[in-house]
Design an enzyme around this catalytic site. Structure first.
Site, PDB file in Angstrom:
ATOM      1  N   HIS A  36       0.834  -1.204   0.000  1.00 20.97           N
ATOM      2  CA  HIS A  36       0.000   0.000   0.000  1.00 20.97           C
ATOM      3  C   HIS A  36       0.870   1.256   0.000  1.00 20.97           C
ATOM      4  O   HIS A  36       0.573   2.234  -0.691  1.00 20.97           O
ATOM      5  CB  HIS A  36      -0.889   0.035   1.248  1.00 20.97           C
ATOM      6  CG  HIS A  36      -1.846  -1.108   1.384  1.00 20.97           C
ATOM      7  ND1 HIS A  36      -1.741  -2.052   2.372  1.00 20.97           N
ATOM      8  CD2 HIS A  36      -2.939  -1.448   0.649  1.00 20.97           C
ATOM      9  CE1 HIS A  36      -2.730  -2.920   2.257  1.00 20.97           C
ATOM     10  NE2 HIS A  36      -3.472  -2.585   1.222  1.00 20.97           N
ATOM     11  N   LYS A 148      -0.642  -6.664  -7.883  1.00 21.66           N
ATOM     12  CA  LYS A 148      -0.935  -7.841  -7.045  1.00 21.66           C
ATOM     13  C   LYS A 148      -2.349  -8.374  -7.317  1.00 21.66           C
ATOM     14  O   LYS A 148      -2.591  -9.567  -7.340  1.00 21.66           O
ATOM     15  CB  LYS A 148      -0.763  -7.431  -5.585  1.00 21.66           C
ATOM     16  CG  LYS A 148      -1.464  -8.261  -4.555  1.00 21.66           C
ATOM     17  CD  LYS A 148      -0.719  -9.536  -4.267  1.00 21.66           C
ATOM     18  CE  LYS A 148      -1.221 -10.237  -3.037  1.00 21.66           C
ATOM     19  NZ  LYS A 148      -2.669 -10.405  -2.984  1.00 21.66           N
ATOM     20  N   GLN A 152      -8.447  -7.441 -10.730  1.00 20.42           N
ATOM     21  CA  GLN A 152      -9.123  -6.233 -10.224  1.00 20.42           C
ATOM     22  C   GLN A 152      -8.733  -5.013 -11.067  1.00 20.42           C
ATOM     23  O   GLN A 152      -9.578  -4.175 -11.386  1.00 20.42           O
ATOM     24  CB  GLN A 152      -8.742  -6.022  -8.768  1.00 20.42           C
ATOM     25  CG  GLN A 152      -9.219  -4.717  -8.175  1.00 20.42           C
ATOM     26  CD  GLN A 152      -8.983  -4.650  -6.683  1.00 20.42           C
ATOM     27  OE1 GLN A 152      -9.743  -5.204  -5.917  1.00 20.42           O
ATOM     28  NE2 GLN A 152      -7.933  -3.984  -6.261  1.00 20.42           N
ATOM     29  N   VAL A 175       4.677  -5.591  -4.528  1.00 19.14           N
ATOM     30  CA  VAL A 175       5.764  -5.519  -3.549  1.00 19.14           C
ATOM     31  C   VAL A 175       5.776  -6.835  -2.777  1.00 19.14           C
ATOM     32  O   VAL A 175       4.729  -7.325  -2.341  1.00 19.14           O
ATOM     33  CB  VAL A 175       5.567  -4.331  -2.585  1.00 19.14           C
ATOM     34  CG1 VAL A 175       6.669  -4.293  -1.532  1.00 19.14           C
ATOM     35  CG2 VAL A 175       5.546  -3.023  -3.369  1.00 19.14           C
TER      36      VAL A 175
END
Ligand code: AMP
Length: 286
Positions: A36, A148, A152, A175
């Site tokens: 994030h 990731k 989506q 990440v």
């Protein structure tokens, strides 16, 4: 950083800012980690005003246990958001987002079909609806998402295109932890032994990528490298026109997803190798 709990208050602050500043939005469900933070930092680098949302969106959870056990820690999240340079943190309640009588849902077809769409019925309906609402509330010029969750990304890009939402969707690389496991809020649920078993997922992606480069079948190679891990799927999908090797698997009661674009450059591929990728590694928006 200011925290807002109502749509009206956030709108009031953003309205005069928007005409003269670039507004960036990073939608999250909280339990922030360095994945994030990479999105927040990219927003900070490229936008005048950074808005982050923390909202565990019940509409995208099919499994009530997954929703009730989803990790939440607003105090820690607020600290991390401040450190990453967020200006406005939007933390609405469920009632604020879905008041009594709420009845409007967005159903994306195409990219929402198959894979996660099959294993989590209604998931992308919840994702598309909450993203459309956040885009309407914040009206960002740019919104940041992680590779990731590759499917989506494809769904959100299609949503923005089909509904002419006038928001630029930027995607940041996944990440990973030092051992190669993709950072995820759900990793907090893994026992030490489960975490060890979960490492088969990035290993399988790497095996698949190597096979693909050598002209062999990435799916077969990835499946072989998964060992005794029984996946929900191992598949190559075209997410937003990028051929991507995607895996979903349950480890105990925790379901993890991960992927690697098969058109990655050599540098990108190295991101899967543990030594090459630390949680501090970010990357520029693509
Ligand atoms: P979530 O809080 O899980 O809904 O994720 C919020 C955003 O962070 C989504 O755009 C995710 O794709 C992104 N994200 C989650 N994990 C990672 C990661 N390991 N690397 C990069 N982005 C991530």
């Amino acid at each position: 950083m200011r925290t807002f709990r109502t749509i009206a208050e956030l709108r009031e602050v953003l309205a005069p800012i928007r005409p003269r500043s670039t507004v960036g939005l990073v939608p999250t469900m909280g339990a922030l980690h360095e994945g994030h933070v990479a999105l927040l930092r990219a927003a900070r680098r490229t936008c005048d005003v950074v808005v982050a949302s923390l909202f565990v969106n019940p509409a995208q959870f099919g499994d009530p246990a997954d929703l009730s056990t989803y990790p939440r820690d607003e105090t820690r999240d607020a600290r991390m958001a401040t450190d990453a340079g967020v200006d406005h943190l939007f933390v609405p309640t469920v009632d604020e987002m879905y008041p009594a009588g709420y009845a409007t849902w967005i159903e994306v077809e195409g990219p929402a079909r198959g894979l996660e769409g099959d294993f989590r019925p209604g998931h992308f309906r919840g994702v598309a609806t909450v993203c459309a609402k956040l885009f309407t509330i914040v009206r960002p010029h740019v919104a940041f998402f992680g590779q990731k969750d590759a499917q989506q990304v494809a769904v959100v890009k299609r949503l923005a295109r089909d509904l002419n939402l006038d928001v630029d969707i930027r995607v940041l690389p996944t990440v990973r932890d030092a051992d190669g496991l993709a950072l995820s809020s759900r990793n907090a649920h893994l026992s030490r032994e489960e975490r060890r078993r979960a490492l088969a997922i990035p290993r399988a992606l790497e095996a698949g990528l190597t096979a693909h480069r050598a002209g062999r079948d990435p799916i077969a190679a990835a499946r072989a490298a998964l060992g005794d891990l029984d996946p929900d799927y191992v598949a190559v999908a075209d997410f937003d026109s990028r051929p991507t090797l995607a895996i979903a698997a349950r480890i105990g009661s925790t379901r993890l997803i991960d992927n690697v674009p098969l058109d990655e450059t050599a540098t990108g591929a190295e991101r899967l190798a543990p030594a090459m990728n630390t949680p501090t590694m970010g990357g520029d928006p693509t």
